[in-house]
Design a protein around this motif. Structure first.
Motif, PDB file in Angstrom:
ATOM      1  N   TYR A 222      42.092  50.213  24.380  1.00  0.00           N
ATOM      2  CA  TYR A 222      43.196  49.356  23.945  1.00  0.00           C
ATOM      3  C   TYR A 222      43.582  48.230  24.969  1.00  0.00           C
ATOM      4  CZ  TYR A 222      45.865  52.239  27.497  1.00  0.00           C
ATOM      5  OH  TYR A 222      46.308  52.692  28.751  1.00  0.00           O
ATOM      6  N   ALA A 223      44.228  47.436  24.392  1.00  0.00           N
ATOM      7  CA  ALA A 223      44.358  46.261  25.074  1.00  0.00           C
ATOM      8  C   ALA A 223      45.398  46.088  25.774  1.00  0.00           C
ATOM      9  CB  ALA A 223      44.071  44.981  23.924  1.00  0.00           C
ATOM     10  N   GLN A 224      45.671  45.219  26.818  1.00  0.00           N
ATOM     11  CA  GLN A 224      47.057  45.097  27.675  1.00  0.00           C
ATOM     12  C   GLN A 224      46.791  43.934  28.499  1.00  0.00           C
ATOM     13  OE1 GLN A 224      48.405  48.328  30.056  1.00  0.00           O
ATOM     14  NE2 GLN A 224      49.274  46.838  31.575  1.00  0.00           N
ATOM     15  N   ASP A 225      47.444  42.750  28.151  1.00  0.00           N
ATOM     16  CA  ASP A 225      47.506  41.657  28.718  1.00  0.00           C
ATOM     17  C   ASP A 225      46.087  40.990  28.741  1.00  0.00           C
ATOM     18  OD1 ASP A 225      50.088  41.989  29.426  1.00  0.00           O
ATOM     19  OD2 ASP A 225      49.838  42.994  31.288  1.00  0.00           O
ATOM     20  N   GLY A 226      45.403  41.196  27.503  1.00  0.00           N
ATOM     21  CA  GLY A 226      44.086  40.362  27.576  1.00  0.00           C
ATOM     22  C   GLY A 226      42.957  41.273  28.019  1.00  0.00           C
ATOM     23  N   LYS A 227      43.424  42.573  28.725  1.00  0.00           N
ATOM     24  CA  LYS A 227      42.249  43.198  29.473  1.00  0.00           C
ATOM     25  C   LYS A 227      42.130  44.586  28.561  1.00  0.00           C
ATOM     26  CE  LYS A 227      43.634  41.641  33.647  1.00  0.00           C
ATOM     27  NZ  LYS A 227      44.797  40.812  33.326  1.00  0.00           N
ATOM     28  N   LEU A 228      41.276  45.322  28.913  1.00  0.00           N
ATOM     29  CA  LEU A 228      40.804  46.670  28.185  1.00  0.00           C
ATOM     30  C   LEU A 228      40.914  47.862  28.942  1.00  0.00           C
ATOM     31  CD1 LEU A 228      37.723  45.880  25.911  1.00  0.00           C
ATOM     32  CD2 LEU A 228      40.229  46.039  24.940  1.00  0.00           C
ATOM     33  N   TYR A 229      41.625  48.787  28.350  1.00  0.00           N
ATOM     34  CA  TYR A 229      41.938  50.173  29.121  1.00  0.00           C
ATOM     35  C   TYR A 229      41.363  51.234  28.343  1.00  0.00           C
ATOM     36  CZ  TYR A 229      44.751  47.300  32.137  1.00  0.00           C
ATOM     37  OH  TYR A 229      45.370  46.320  33.164  1.00  0.00           O
ATOM     38  N   ASN A 230      41.112  52.662  28.904  1.00  0.00           N
ATOM     39  CA  ASN A 230      40.866  53.742  28.061  1.00  0.00           C
ATOM     40  C   ASN A 230      41.090  54.872  28.819  1.00  0.00           C
ATOM     41  OD1 ASN A 230      39.070  55.926  27.135  1.00  0.00           O
ATOM     42  ND2 ASN A 230      37.754  54.247  26.008  1.00  0.00           N
ATOM     43  N   PRO A 231      41.994  55.807  27.990  1.00  0.00           N
ATOM     44  CA  PRO A 231      42.586  56.857  28.567  1.00  0.00           C
ATOM     45  C   PRO A 231      41.542  57.899  29.378  1.00  0.00           C
ATOM     46  CG  PRO A 231      42.575  57.127  26.324  1.00  0.00           C
ATOM     47  CD  PRO A 231      42.181  55.867  26.459  1.00  0.00           C
ATOM     48  N   ALA A 232      40.212  57.532  28.824  1.00  0.00           N
ATOM     49  CA  ALA A 232      39.269  58.566  29.610  1.00  0.00           C
ATOM     50  C   ALA A 232      38.731  57.888  30.876  1.00  0.00           C
ATOM     51  CB  ALA A 232      37.872  58.624  28.603  1.00  0.00           C
ATOM     52  N   ALA A 245      32.782  48.442  35.347  1.00  0.00           N
ATOM     53  CA  ALA A 245      33.350  47.959  36.830  1.00  0.00           C
ATOM     54  C   ALA A 245      34.793  47.521  36.502  1.00  0.00           C
ATOM     55  CB  ALA A 245      32.718  46.572  37.040  1.00  0.00           C
ATOM     56  N   GLY A 246      35.670  47.836  37.487  1.00  0.00           N
ATOM     57  CA  GLY A 246      37.018  47.738  37.428  1.00  0.00           C
ATOM     58  C   GLY A 246      37.631  49.139  37.091  1.00  0.00           C
ATOM     59  N   GLY A 247      37.271  50.095  36.556  1.00  0.00           N
ATOM     60  CA  GLY A 247      37.647  51.354  36.135  1.00  0.00           C
ATOM     61  C   GLY A 247      38.546  51.568  35.277  1.00  0.00           C
ATOM     62  N   THR A 248      39.169  50.622  34.505  1.00  0.00           N
ATOM     63  CA  THR A 248      40.158  50.656  33.591  1.00  0.00           C
ATOM     64  C   THR A 248      39.654  51.057  31.938  1.00  0.00           C
ATOM     65  OG1 THR A 248      40.247  48.414  32.840  1.00  0.00           O
ATOM     66  CG2 THR A 248      41.393  49.156  35.005  1.00  0.00           C
ATOM     67  N   GLN A 249      38.528  50.765  31.715  1.00  0.00           N
ATOM     68  CA  GLN A 249      37.993  50.775  30.433  1.00  0.00           C
ATOM     69  C   GLN A 249      36.604  51.276  30.429  1.00  0.00           C
ATOM     70  OE1 GLN A 249      36.661  46.465  30.076  1.00  0.00           O
ATOM     71  NE2 GLN A 249      35.534  47.145  28.350  1.00  0.00           N
ATOM     72  N   ALA A 608      39.808  42.436  37.625  1.00  0.00           N
ATOM     73  CA  ALA A 608      40.736  42.311  36.751  1.00  0.00           C
ATOM     74  C   ALA A 608      40.226  41.557  35.569  1.00  0.00           C
ATOM     75  CB  ALA A 608      42.407  41.887  37.150  1.00  0.00           C
ATOM     76  N   LYS A 609      38.784  41.633  35.150  1.00  0.00           N
ATOM     77  CA  LYS A 609      38.046  40.921  34.293  1.00  0.00           C
ATOM     78  C   LYS A 609      38.722  41.100  33.014  1.00  0.00           C
ATOM     79  CE  LYS A 609      33.808  42.303  34.597  1.00  0.00           C
ATOM     80  NZ  LYS A 609      32.494  42.708  34.547  1.00  0.00           N
ATOM     81  N   PRO A 610      38.974  40.110  32.348  1.00  0.00           N
ATOM     82  CA  PRO A 610      39.494  39.982  30.978  1.00  0.00           C
ATOM     83  C   PRO A 610      38.576  40.643  30.154  1.00  0.00           C
ATOM     84  CG  PRO A 610      39.122  37.919  31.575  1.00  0.00           C
ATOM     85  CD  PRO A 610      38.931  38.673  32.868  1.00  0.00           C
ATOM     86  N   SER A 611      39.085  40.739  28.552  1.00  0.00           N
ATOM     87  CA  SER A 611      38.200  41.177  27.571  1.00  0.00           C
ATOM     88  C   SER A 611      37.080  40.440  27.220  1.00  0.00           C
ATOM     89  CB  SER A 611      38.867  41.937  26.358  1.00  0.00           C
ATOM     90  OG  SER A 611      39.683  40.822  26.094  1.00  0.00           O
ATOM     91  N   GLN A 612      37.307  39.045  27.602  1.00  0.00           N
ATOM     92  CA  GLN A 612      36.341  37.956  27.061  1.00  0.00           C
ATOM     93  C   GLN A 612      35.365  37.878  28.238  1.00  0.00           C
ATOM     94  OE1 GLN A 612      36.913  35.192  24.620  1.00  0.00           O
ATOM     95  NE2 GLN A 612      37.430  37.231  23.646  1.00  0.00           N
ATOM     96  N   CYS A 613      34.928  38.729  29.175  1.00  0.00           N
ATOM     97  CA  CYS A 613      33.967  38.658  29.917  1.00  0.00           C
ATOM     98  C   CYS A 613      32.878  39.833  29.601  1.00  0.00           C
ATOM     99  CB  CYS A 613      34.469  39.224  31.625  1.00  0.00           C
ATOM    100  SG  CYS A 613      35.567  37.721  32.135  1.00  0.00           S
ATOM    101  N   ASP A 614      31.666  39.730  29.783  1.00  0.00           N
ATOM    102  CA  ASP A 614      30.738  40.599  29.517  1.00  0.00           C
ATOM    103  C   ASP A 614      30.864  41.326  27.928  1.00  0.00           C
ATOM    104  OD1 ASP A 614      28.236  42.188  29.889  1.00  0.00           O
ATOM    105  OD2 ASP A 614      29.509  43.707  31.065  1.00  0.00           O
ATOM    106  N   ALA A 615      30.832  40.563  26.959  1.00  0.00           N
ATOM    107  CA  ALA A 615      31.451  40.949  25.850  1.00  0.00           C
ATOM    108  C   ALA A 615      30.382  40.618  24.672  1.00  0.00           C
ATOM    109  CB  ALA A 615      32.996  40.491  25.328  1.00  0.00           C
ATOM    110  N   GLN A 616      30.349  41.095  23.567  1.00  0.00           N
ATOM    111  CA  GLN A 616      29.537  40.731  22.462  1.00  0.00           C
ATOM    112  C   GLN A 616      30.714  40.136  21.603  1.00  0.00           C
ATOM    113  OE1 GLN A 616      28.073  44.604  21.524  1.00  0.00           O
ATOM    114  NE2 GLN A 616      26.177  43.747  21.110  1.00  0.00           N
TER     115      GLN A 616
END
Length: 871
Positions: A222-232, A245-249, A608-616
């Motif tokens: 899920y997205a927060q402040d342009g970044k992705l997070y995952n409960p797992a 990398a970053g440990g949040t997603q 704190a890489k945003p979701s626009q990094c390393d993305a398809q």
């Protein structure tokens, strides 16, 4: 007396591929490889796709495995010299068939009636002056029997050693009538072939690297402040998840959900009749019908960027969402699909949006039904010293694309996520499962039809021995009228419901047509007893691209009985196909992961890489009505030497140069050289590219990868051949080698760009193999036979040059037994040593994970049995 009778025998003159002149001697000034189907069937070959693997001049194939995730309609194309399938002309009995209706580049080889083929003639030289301006790389002419008396039944089965991929096939042929004594012949052939799928769990070489990564997971990101997070996160325990990398997603690894090869089922039939009206005129009719059904399977549908309403039970409580979104507004994120959020005026700050994958509905499954038909009338005869032929034909190819599993109504799924009915992070309630199941959709998504109607008239005659060379000059002239039409449309209401998961615009309508008028002439002049010079020229008038004239000059020099020297030079002109001009715009993900070129810090160490990094990101493909034709020059120079009886050696140097090549700028080039290609980047209002399927739409950010006239392509190499027949007390041995060595292959990614070297290097869309060999040994004695075929591809520097892909060699073995004349049994094994595909780190294909499905068969060792009964 026997010698006198032999001298008086009238030898039949025949037309060989590469010449319009009927002649007694089939050895011409251009290199032609003849492949006999009797030899291929002994080696266990059951499809034309497998035939292509035996031709060393064919560099790259779009095979049935490439239908997985590509929407190609399950087609197989031949690509001689690696310059594009659209520059290899495929003929059936010397006449065109319709191109594949989905992408329009070339005929689908699966549509060729395999059981009816008698031989295949492969012209390894340009033939634009004779067959059409698009025959730049060469011609593959599939030739069926001309008559048949009696019948035959063939039944076979294939059983791989590893799970999946089993096959069975059968064919029946029957004919009656003798043209010489009864003045007619009628025959027909029916065949059936079925191949089981190999799913993503049945081989392990898709686990060599972590490939096929996606942000749409379960549990969802899920997205927060342009970044992705995952409960797992950070451990990412879940369905095929890995940490980021970053440990949040987390990301999902998809290859295990993707078929290695698809399920296919092919029916074909050819019916042919010939009536001898007189000693100088035969008329005939031919009808062939084929249907190939290919079913592919990939990972479940990703639903990315869908909203969850605050206050619902699945809203992530640890989300510290900013009151503004990526577009700087207080509303929904700019790249959200409108279908997922039906009432945007009611959006409030604090919504969460998720990237969820629909595992409850299972893998996406698509079935492509590809139907080909051709009716043809012929008249062949002689009059006034001319041999003539008149052919009228109508060809149609139709491809229907069905969604048969895993797809759903995007509006219903979006509403279920928004209102908290669907749980994107855990198990579903009965209410949620009922909603998800009710949203499932199966049906016809789109249909495409290509039609070709053509009329050919040609004649040839002897003119006289102009230079006292003991052979007459020969002339052939001809004319062609051809009309092509293409139409592709979606089933609007159904396509609208699945637009998010398919990328198909429900409003597209692609259609185009053209007429081509042509005249051509060929003149063969024996200048000396040992030297023939042949000149030919073709004039084509395109209704949409004007006129073009393409000449060809060749020679055949035989200074002694044992040595033949030959060569040719020619030009070519390929107008863009109707699909290249008018193909519909469609959206899909980039093959690899990239960074938004407007971002300054996407380094791996940035926590704190945003979701626009390393993305398809979303890319748009489709036709371009502003394309110009491709133009080419090509040539050959070779020799054939027979040092002893029953042995021959051949070498033919070839070269091809093309300018204004039609292709797409590679994704790597677009992203790596953004400053030069920024006009192809279409950002949304927040300077983002869409990482979800919200295209087309007002908030779509995408990269335009449509077709363009790029730079040039230059390639050259040598074809080598050797044959030897040994007769001994132990039986007859036949040895043959066909080999291609590519000296140079270079291309430009864009007009006036640098030249990229491609031989032995993965560059652009793939490698060009330096060496390809096919070595065959056959033995026969009385009622027994045996043989072996060795296939070889040289290694190359990989996509990531830290690895070198090893050479790949497979060996096929067979034994045959004919206890009576009417019965033949064959038992064999393909890939006898069970060689797995070599490791490659490329990740551009849908079947990622460490192998390349274009160049290696996933089946592994496979046993086969064939039985043929003639009556």
């Amino acid at each position: 007396m026997a010698q006198n009778a032999s001298d008086a025998t009238q030898l039949e003159r025949v037309t060989v591929t590469g010449s319009a002149i009927k002649r007694i001697d089939a050895e011409t000034a251009v290199p032609v490889t003849v492949v006999k189907m009797t030899d291929l069937k002994k080696a266990g070959v059951t499809s034309v796709e497998q035939v292509m693997a035996t031709l060393s001049s064919v560099q790259i194939q779009n095979n049935a495995a490439q239908a997985i995730g590509s929407g190609s309609g399950g087609s197989t194309f031949a690509d001689m010299r690696g310059i594009g399938a659209d520059k290899t002309l495929v003929l059936l009995n010397g006449q065109r068939i319709a191109n594949n209706a989905v992408d329009g580049s070339a005929p689908d080889l699966n549509m060729i009636p395999f059981a009816a083929i008698e031989r295949i003639e492969v012209l390894r030289d340009g033939a634009s002056s004779l067959y059409g301006t698009d025959a730049i790389g060469g011609v593959i002419n599939f030739i069926t029997r001309t008559d048949l008396r009696g019948g035959s039944i063939t039944i076979g089965a294939d059983s791989p050693q590893h799970p999946g991929g089993k096959g069975k096939n059968a064919s029946v042929s029957f004919g009656f009538g003798d043209i010489e004594t009864q003045n007619f012949n009628m025959f027909g052939t029916l065949s059936y072939r079925k191949q089981d799928q190999i799913n993503g769990q049945q081989r392990d070489f898709n686990k060599r690297i972590v490939g096929g990564l996606s942000n749409s997971t379960f549990p969802a990101n899920y997205a927060q402040d342009g970044k992705l997070y995952n409960p797992a996160a950070p451990n990412c325990v879940g369905t095929a998840l890995i940490p980021v990398a970053g440990g949040t997603q987390c990301k999902i690894v998809t290859p295990s959900f993707v078929d290695f090869s698809p399920k296919s089922e092919t029916f074909s039939g050819l019916f042919k009749g010939t009536i001898k009206l007189s000693n100088t005129l035969n008329i005939g009719g031919e009808l062939f019908l084929s249907r190939n059904t290919v079913t592919t399977q990939v990972a479940p549908v990703p639903y990315g960027g869908y909203l969850i309403n605050p206050g619902t039970k699945y809203f992530p409580t640890n989300a510290n969402l900013s009151p503004t979104f990526d577009d700087g507004s207080a509303g929904a994120p700019a790249f959200l699909p409108t279908a997922a959020f039906p009432n945007p005026v009611n959006v409030q700050p604090g919504f969460a949006y998720v990237f969820w994958r629909d595992f409850p509905n299972g893998p996406r499954q698509q079935t492509n039904k590809n139907t080909q038909q051709r009716g043809m009338l012929t008249a062949d005869g002689s009059a006034g010293g001319w041999d003539y032929s008149v052919v009228a034909a109508y060809n149609q190819n139709k491809v229907d694309q069905y969604l048969t599993g895993g797809y759903a109504d995007g509006d219903m799924i979006g509403e279920g996520l928004l209102e908290g009915v669907i749980n994107p992070f855990g198990d579903q309630t009965p209410e949620a499962l009922a909603l998800i199941n009710s949203a499932a959709l199966n049906g016809l998504l789109q249909t495409a039809t290509g039609k070709v109607a053509n009329l050919n008239v040609r004649g040839s005659r002897e003119l006289g021995d102009w230079f006292n060379a003991s052979r007459p000059a020969q002339l052939a002239i001809g004319a062609e009228l051809r009309h092509e039409k293409f139409i592709s449309v979606p089933i609007h209401d159904f396509a609208a419901k699945v637009a998010v998961s398919t990328g198909v615009d429900p409003d597209f309508h692609s259609e185009g047509s053209r007429t081509v008028d042509a005249v051509f002439a060929e003149l063969n002049v024996p200048v000396l007893k040992s030297l023939d010079i042949t000149g030919s020229v073709r004039f084509d008038k395109y209704s949409d691209f004007g006129n073009t004239t393409n000449p060809k000059l060749s020679f055949r020099f035989q200074p002694m009985k044992e040595l033949l020297v030959r060569g040719s030079v020619s030009t070519g002109f390929r107008a863009p196909t109707l699909y290249e001009l008018y193909g519909n715009k469609s959206f899909t993900n980039t093959a690899g992961s990239y960074n938004n070129p407007l971002l300054s810090d996407c380094s791996a160490t940035n926590p704190a890489k945003p979701s626009q990094c390393d993305a398809q990101f979303q890319v748009q493909n489709g036709g371009n009505p502003n394309l110009k034709p491709e133009k080419s020059k090509s040539g050959t120079l070779g020799l054939v030497y027979e040092p002893i009886a029953n042995a021959s050696l051949g070498a033919d140097f070839w070269w091809v140069r093309i300018k204004d090549s039609i292709a797409s700028i590679p994704q790597e080039t677009l992203f790596d050289q953004y400053s030069s290609f920024q006009q192809y980047f279409h950002f949304n209002g927040s300077n983002n590219l869409s990482i979800t399927s919200n295209c087309p739409g007002a908030n779509c950010g995408y990269v335009d990868q449509g077709l363009l006239n790029l730079g040039g392509t230059n390639t050259n190499g040598v074809d080598l051949s050797a044959q030897y027949r040994l007769r001994s007390g132990f039986g007859q041995f036949d040895f043959s080698l066909n080999s291609t060595y590519v000296i140079k292959y270079e291309y430009q990614d864009y007009k006036d760009g640098p030249w990229n070297q491609n031989v032995g290097v993965y560059s652009g869309s793939g490698p060009v193999f330096r060496w390809q060999h096919n070595l065959a040994v056959n033995w026969t004695k009385d009622i027994f036979s045996a043989g072996a075929v060795v296939h070889y591809k040289s290694g190359y520097l990989d996509f990531n040059p830290t690895n070198t892909v090893s050479a790949f060699t497979t060996t096929d073995l067979f034994v045959g037994y004919s206890p009576v004349k009417a019965l033949n049994l064959v038992l064999g094994v393909r890939n006898a040593f069970d060689k797995a595909p070599p490791f490659t780190n490329q990740a551009a294909l849908f079947q990622a994970g460490g192998w390349d499905s274009r160049f290696a068969d996933a089946t592994g060792r496979s046993y086969y049995v064939r039985g043929t009964f003639n009556f």
